[in-house]
Design a protein around this motif. Structure first.
Motif, short mmCIF file in Angstrom:
data_model
loop_
_atom_site.label_atom_id
_atom_site.label_comp_id
_atom_site.label_asym_id
_atom_site.label_seq_id
_atom_site.Cartn_x
_atom_site.Cartn_y
_atom_site.Cartn_z
N GLY A 46 -3.73 9.90 -6.15
CA GLY A 46 -3.64 10.32 -7.54
C GLY A 46 -3.39 11.75 -7.72
O GLY A 46 -3.56 12.50 -8.54
N GLU B 242 0.01 7.08 -3.96
CA GLU B 242 -0.36 6.50 -5.25
C GLU B 242 -1.86 6.39 -5.41
O GLU B 242 -2.39 6.46 -6.52
CB GLU B 242 0.30 5.13 -5.42
CG GLU B 242 1.80 5.19 -5.60
CD GLU B 242 2.45 3.83 -5.66
OE1 GLU B 242 1.74 2.80 -5.58
OE2 GLU B 242 3.69 3.77 -5.76
N GLN B 243 -2.57 6.23 -4.32
CA GLN B 243 -4.03 6.08 -4.38
C GLN B 243 -4.75 7.41 -4.34
O GLN B 243 -5.92 7.49 -4.69
CB GLN B 243 -4.52 5.16 -3.27
CG GLN B 243 -4.05 3.74 -3.49
CD GLN B 243 -4.75 2.74 -2.62
OE1 GLN B 243 -5.79 3.02 -2.05
NE2 GLN B 243 -4.19 1.55 -2.52
N PHE C 23 0.84 -1.20 0.00
CA PHE C 23 0.00 0.00 0.00
C PHE C 23 0.87 1.24 0.00
O PHE C 23 1.86 1.31 0.73
CB PHE C 23 -0.90 0.02 1.24
CG PHE C 23 -1.68 1.30 1.41
CD1 PHE C 23 -2.79 1.55 0.64
CD2 PHE C 23 -1.30 2.25 2.34
CE1 PHE C 23 -3.52 2.73 0.79
CE2 PHE C 23 -2.01 3.42 2.51
CZ PHE C 23 -3.12 3.67 1.73
N THR C 24 0.49 2.22 -0.81
CA THR C 24 1.12 3.54 -0.83
C THR C 24 0.01 4.57 -0.94
O THR C 24 -0.67 4.64 -1.98
CB THR C 24 2.10 3.68 -2.00
OG1 THR C 24 3.10 2.65 -1.91
CG2 THR C 24 2.79 5.04 -1.98
N LEU C 25 -0.20 5.36 0.09
CA LEU C 25 -1.28 6.34 0.11
C LEU C 25 -1.19 7.30 -1.06
O LEU C 25 -2.17 7.55 -1.76
CB LEU C 25 -1.27 7.11 1.44
CG LEU C 25 -2.30 8.23 1.57
CD1 LEU C 25 -3.73 7.67 1.49
CD2 LEU C 25 -2.10 8.98 2.87
#
Length: 114
Positions: A114, A111-112, A107-109
């Protein structure tokens, strides 16, 4: 700059865990020099019970393979690794310079978002 996270367990022995912590209060100068010389720019180790979690930030030139080869050629680093191996719960046939296991990022915050 890259970041790696690794894990390793200590033996389930309170005295050994305490000794491991004490050694890390003042890591040998040769070990610190080896880390910096290989491109490690920051390293943190966290402990919960017997489970350790390491965060490494490294230069773009860093290589685990090159670090392992340099460690094998450095008697003080090998002495440190042998000493730390007395506290670690790693397979008996584990390489003294590769006991820590690389973790998979899930998980990478940013990246989500955007």
């Amino acid at each position: 700059m890259r970041r790696y996270c690794l894990t390793l367990d200590l033996q389930r022995d309170a005295e050994k865990i305490a000794a491991y912590r004490r050694y890390h209060e003042d890591v040998w100068p040769e070990v610190k020099a080896s880390l910096v010389g290989s491109g490690v720019t920051e390293m943190e180790i966290y402990l919960l019970g017997t489970r350790m979690f390491m965060i490494m930030e490294v230069a773009d030139t860093f290589s685990f393979e090159a670090k392992a080869e340099a460690d094998k050629a450095n008697p003080k680093v090998m002495e440190w690794e042998a000493l730390m191996g007395q506290f670690q719960d790693a397979p008996a046939d584990a390489s003294p310079v590769a006991r820590w296991q690389l973790m998979e990022k899930v998980f990478t915050l940013s990246e989500q978002l955007g």
